[in-house]
Design a protein around this motif. Structure first.
Motif, PDB file in Angstrom:
ATOM      1  N   ASN A   1     -11.730   6.290  -3.547  1.00 26.00           N
ATOM      2  CA  ASN A   1     -11.783   7.029  -4.817  1.00 26.00           C
ATOM      3  C   ASN A   1     -10.630   8.019  -5.050  1.00 26.00           C
ATOM      4  O   ASN A   1     -10.583   8.657  -6.088  1.00 26.00           O
ATOM      5  CB  ASN A   1     -13.140   7.726  -4.954  1.00 26.00           C
ATOM      6  CG  ASN A   1     -13.392   8.669  -3.785  1.00 26.00           C
ATOM      7  OD1 ASN A   1     -12.432   9.054  -3.090  1.00 26.00           O
ATOM      8  ND2 ASN A   1     -14.631   9.033  -3.566  1.00 26.00           N
ATOM      9  N   LEU A   2      -9.746   8.189  -4.102  1.00 31.18           N
ATOM     10  CA  LEU A   2      -8.577   9.073  -4.263  1.00 31.18           C
ATOM     11  C   LEU A   2      -8.981  10.503  -4.631  1.00 31.18           C
ATOM     12  O   LEU A   2      -8.289  11.170  -5.407  1.00 31.18           O
ATOM     13  CB  LEU A   2      -7.587   8.500  -5.303  1.00 31.18           C
ATOM     14  CG  LEU A   2      -7.180   7.028  -5.152  1.00 31.18           C
ATOM     15  CD1 LEU A   2      -6.071   6.686  -6.150  1.00 31.18           C
ATOM     16  CD2 LEU A   2      -6.725   6.693  -3.760  1.00 31.18           C
ATOM     17  N   GLU A   3     -10.107  10.954  -4.092  1.00 28.15           N
ATOM     18  CA  GLU A   3     -10.625  12.270  -4.499  1.00 28.15           C
ATOM     19  C   GLU A   3      -9.763  13.424  -3.989  1.00 28.15           C
ATOM     20  O   GLU A   3      -9.641  14.443  -4.662  1.00 28.15           O
ATOM     21  CB  GLU A   3     -12.089  12.445  -4.080  1.00 28.15           C
ATOM     22  CG  GLU A   3     -12.298  12.396  -2.578  1.00 28.15           C
ATOM     23  CD  GLU A   3     -13.780  12.409  -2.190  1.00 28.15           C
ATOM     24  OE1 GLU A   3     -14.632  12.557  -3.088  1.00 28.15           O
ATOM     25  OE2 GLU A   3     -14.068  12.271  -0.992  1.00 28.15           O
ATOM     26  N   VAL A   4      -9.160  13.274  -2.815  1.00 30.18           N
ATOM     27  CA  VAL A   4      -8.301  14.354  -2.308  1.00 30.18           C
ATOM     28  C   VAL A   4      -7.090  14.508  -3.228  1.00 30.18           C
ATOM     29  O   VAL A   4      -6.737  15.612  -3.654  1.00 30.18           O
ATOM     30  CB  VAL A   4      -7.846  14.076  -0.853  1.00 30.18           C
ATOM     31  CG1 VAL A   4      -6.899  15.166  -0.363  1.00 30.18           C
ATOM     32  CG2 VAL A   4      -9.055  13.959   0.076  1.00 30.18           C
TER      33      VAL A   4
ATOM     34  N   ILE B   1      -4.798  10.671   0.464  1.00 29.03           N
ATOM     35  CA  ILE B   1      -3.918  11.381   1.399  1.00 29.03           C
ATOM     36  C   ILE B   1      -4.704  12.312   2.324  1.00 29.03           C
ATOM     37  O   ILE B   1      -5.834  12.693   2.041  1.00 29.03           O
ATOM     38  CB  ILE B   1      -2.858  12.217   0.627  1.00 29.03           C
ATOM     39  CG1 ILE B   1      -3.527  13.124  -0.417  1.00 29.03           C
ATOM     40  CG2 ILE B   1      -1.856  11.288  -0.029  1.00 29.03           C
ATOM     41  CD1 ILE B   1      -2.581  14.071  -1.127  1.00 29.03           C
ATOM     42  N   ASP B   2      -4.046  12.659   3.405  1.00 27.06           N
ATOM     43  CA  ASP B   2      -4.534  13.660   4.340  1.00 27.06           C
ATOM     44  C   ASP B   2      -4.326  15.034   3.686  1.00 27.06           C
ATOM     45  O   ASP B   2      -3.206  15.363   3.281  1.00 27.06           O
ATOM     46  CB  ASP B   2      -3.705  13.499   5.624  1.00 27.06           C
ATOM     47  CG  ASP B   2      -3.877  14.636   6.614  1.00 27.06           C
ATOM     48  OD1 ASP B   2      -4.211  15.762   6.208  1.00 27.06           O
ATOM     49  OD2 ASP B   2      -3.650  14.384   7.802  1.00 27.06           O
TER      50      ASP B   2
ATOM     51  N   ARG C   1      -1.450  17.360   5.434  1.00 29.21           N
ATOM     52  CA  ARG C   1      -0.051  16.905   5.391  1.00 29.21           C
ATOM     53  C   ARG C   1       0.375  16.493   3.989  1.00 29.21           C
ATOM     54  O   ARG C   1       1.562  16.344   3.736  1.00 29.21           O
ATOM     55  CB  ARG C   1       0.148  15.683   6.297  1.00 29.21           C
ATOM     56  CG  ARG C   1      -0.091  15.914   7.759  1.00 29.21           C
ATOM     57  CD  ARG C   1      -0.074  14.562   8.491  1.00 29.21           C
ATOM     58  NE  ARG C   1       1.201  14.311   9.129  1.00 29.21           N
ATOM     59  CZ  ARG C   1       1.384  14.333  10.449  1.00 29.21           C
ATOM     60  NH1 ARG C   1       0.393  14.559  11.265  1.00 29.21           N
ATOM     61  NH2 ARG C   1       2.578  14.089  10.966  1.00 29.21           N
ATOM     62  N   TYR C   2      -0.582  16.217   3.115  1.00 28.43           N
ATOM     63  CA  TYR C   2      -0.302  15.696   1.766  1.00 28.43           C
ATOM     64  C   TYR C   2       0.282  14.279   1.811  1.00 28.43           C
ATOM     65  O   TYR C   2       0.953  13.860   0.877  1.00 28.43           O
ATOM     66  CB  TYR C   2       0.655  16.605   0.994  1.00 28.43           C
ATOM     67  CG  TYR C   2       0.157  18.014   0.750  1.00 28.43           C
ATOM     68  CD1 TYR C   2      -0.731  18.291  -0.288  1.00 28.43           C
ATOM     69  CD2 TYR C   2       0.590  19.070   1.544  1.00 28.43           C
ATOM     70  CE1 TYR C   2      -1.178  19.581  -0.521  1.00 28.43           C
ATOM     71  CE2 TYR C   2       0.149  20.367   1.310  1.00 28.43           C
ATOM     72  CZ  TYR C   2      -0.734  20.619   0.283  1.00 28.43           C
ATOM     73  OH  TYR C   2      -1.173  21.899   0.046  1.00 28.43           O
ATOM     74  N   THR C   3       0.088  13.578   2.915  1.00 25.68           N
ATOM     75  CA  THR C   3       0.684  12.242   3.046  1.00 25.68           C
ATOM     76  C   THR C   3      -0.393  11.221   3.404  1.00 25.68           C
ATOM     77  O   THR C   3      -1.521  11.575   3.775  1.00 25.68           O
ATOM     78  CB  THR C   3       1.784  12.236   4.122  1.00 25.68           C
ATOM     79  OG1 THR C   3       1.216  12.703   5.349  1.00 25.68           O
ATOM     80  CG2 THR C   3       2.952  13.129   3.735  1.00 25.68           C
TER      81      THR C   3
ATOM     82  N   ILE D   1       0.830  -1.204   0.000  1.00 21.38           N
ATOM     83  CA  ILE D   1       0.000   0.000   0.000  1.00 21.38           C
ATOM     84  C   ILE D   1       0.864   1.253   0.000  1.00 21.38           C
ATOM     85  O   ILE D   1       1.835   1.357   0.760  1.00 21.38           O
ATOM     86  CB  ILE D   1      -0.924   0.010   1.232  1.00 21.38           C
ATOM     87  CG1 ILE D   1      -1.895  -1.183   1.161  1.00 21.38           C
ATOM     88  CG2 ILE D   1      -1.692   1.336   1.336  1.00 21.38           C
ATOM     89  CD1 ILE D   1      -2.733  -1.371   2.416  1.00 21.38           C
ATOM     90  N   THR D   2       0.542   2.191  -0.880  1.00 20.24           N
ATOM     91  CA  THR D   2       1.179   3.511  -0.844  1.00 20.24           C
ATOM     92  C   THR D   2       0.195   4.546  -1.401  1.00 20.24           C
ATOM     93  O   THR D   2      -0.995   4.260  -1.530  1.00 20.24           O
ATOM     94  CB  THR D   2       2.550   3.513  -1.562  1.00 20.24           C
ATOM     95  OG1 THR D   2       3.235   4.720  -1.235  1.00 20.24           O
ATOM     96  CG2 THR D   2       2.407   3.408  -3.076  1.00 20.24           C
ATOM     97  N   VAL D   3       0.699   5.724  -1.716  1.00 20.68           N
ATOM     98  CA  VAL D   3      -0.159   6.820  -2.171  1.00 20.68           C
ATOM     99  C   VAL D   3       0.016   7.064  -3.670  1.00 20.68           C
ATOM    100  O   VAL D   3       0.985   6.600  -4.276  1.00 20.68           O
ATOM    101  CB  VAL D   3       0.160   8.122  -1.405  1.00 20.68           C
ATOM    102  CG1 VAL D   3      -0.271   8.000   0.052  1.00 20.68           C
ATOM    103  CG2 VAL D   3       1.632   8.463  -1.519  1.00 20.68           C
TER     104      VAL D   3
END
Ligand SMILES: *Cc1c(COP(=O)(O)O)cnc(C)c1O
Length: 361
Positions: free
Chosen positions: A326-329, A102-103, A106-108, A77-79
């Motif tokens: 959904n990776l919307e951020v 991601i948050d 923090r962008y992480t 798992i990663t971003v």
């Protein structure tokens, strides 16, 4: 705007030239004394038991996965908002990347979403300390321990960054570093390092970086060829003592940006509690990002976007990469983020000029 890698060389030119000449005259060009000495220096700097020099940061991630026994069929798992290297390394060992969101502060990697993404196939997590800001690594570590999943920190953008008084790279099972010339600690070419507190893991990494050799021409397992170059190690030994001061300069640049940029049009980055940011990038958000970028470009200010296309939307991965949620951020931010000029040697005049041009937009 200055060429940062060149400027960084010129600042320590005499020391670096001398160090290179010493290697040339030594006759030892592969895994000689400079690599050994730099591994010790870097381990000492971080406060970690072992550091093993590798050819680049992507290999550091790849070798961490190999050393952790990750293989075909495993999920990692990663971003999606990271250098493509993070995901490429997972596929290099035949494993399946699973991307999570991601948050937004923090962008992480978002720990809450990590919990949802873990399946029985999950064998490792790569947390990226993006832009020089630590990921929420203790929350991530707790989740990894609860699920017996390996934790690798991608520290390619975060040399010297700290969380709760500890340097990033020393908290998970492995910390992977890149010394690509533009990183906070950069070589004059490629370089990488993998660090760990575990002695057995360190021995395995040392074997893996040379075809799995436990002794010359005797491989205990299949490995790779990924050695930190002797000349690069000598250069990095010269540059390491300047890293903290350079990071301090980066924070000073960031402070002026944050104090001077007009908040009504632009969102500036923050530093989470108990974190020390090393500002590999200073990333703002703007509603009209492309307009702002064009406005700055017309006035001679080059900016960048890290990253313009999330990995799951790039041609190489779209439609086949696994994602959780959904990776919307990530998708939303990819259209809003802008990396301002950032390196330790920006002058106050240059920084204020950039701020004024942003505020006049
Ligand atoms: C630069 C970078 C890498 C890869 O490092 P290389 O030395 O270029 O292979 C990996 N992850 C992140 C987040 C990076 O920024």
């Amino acid at each position: 705007m200055k060429n940062y890698p060149l400027e960084s060389y010129l600042r320590q030119k005499n020391e670096i030239d001398t160090a290179i000449a010493k290697v040339l005259a030594s006759g030892f060009y592969i895994l000689g004394g400079e690599v050994v000495a730099f591994e010790q220096d870097f381990a000492g700097y971080l406060g970690v038991n072992h550091a093993v020099g590798l050819a680049n940061g992507t290999d550091a991630l790849q070798v961490a996965l190999r050393a952790g026994g990750i293989r075909s069929g495993d999920e990692v798992i990663t971003v999606s908002n990271t250098a493509v290297a993070t995901v490429a390394a997972i596929e290099m060992v035949g494993a399946q990347p699973v991307l999570v969101d991601i948050d937004p502060m923090r962008y992480t990697l978002d720990p809450d979403l990590l919990v949802e993404a873990i399946s029985e196939k999950t064998k490792a997590v790569i947390a990226v300390h993006l832009y020089g800001h630590p990921a929420d690594i203790y929350a991530i570590k707790t989740i990894c321990e609860d699920h017996s999943v390996l934790l690798i920190e991608d520290c390619a953008q975060a040399h010297g960054a700290m969380i709760e008084g500890k340097k990033v790279g020393t908290i998970g099972d492995y910390g992977a570093f890149s010394f690509y010339p533009t990183k906070n600690l950069g070589a004059i070419g490629d370089g990488g390092m993998l660090v760990t507190n575990n002695t057995e893991s360190a021995d395995r990494i040392r074997a893996l970086r040379q075809y799995g050799w436990i002794e010359r021409n005797n491989s205990s397992e299949p490995g790779v060829n990924s050695r930190l170059d002797e000349i690069q190690a000598a250069i990095l030994r010269v540059k390491l003592p300047y890293l903290d001061l350079d990071n301090e300069f980066r924070r000073r640049v960031a402070q002026i940006y944050t104090d001077t940029i007009d908040y009504s049009s632009v969102l500036t980055p923050t530093q989470a509690t108990n974190c020390l940011h090393v500002y590999h990038q200073y990333v703002i958000q703007a509603n009209d990002r492309d307009g702002l970028r064009k406005h700055l470009k017309e006035q001679g200010i080059d900016t960048q976007v890290h990253y313009p296309i999330p990995i799951h939307l790039q041609d190489a991965y779209r439609g086949r990469i696994q994602q959780s949620g959904n990776l919307e951020v990530t998708e939303c931010l990819s259209e809003r983020i802008l990396s301002l000029p950032m390196h330790p040697y920006l002058t106050e005049t240059e920084i204020y000029e950039i701020c004024n041009k942003i505020n006049s937009f």
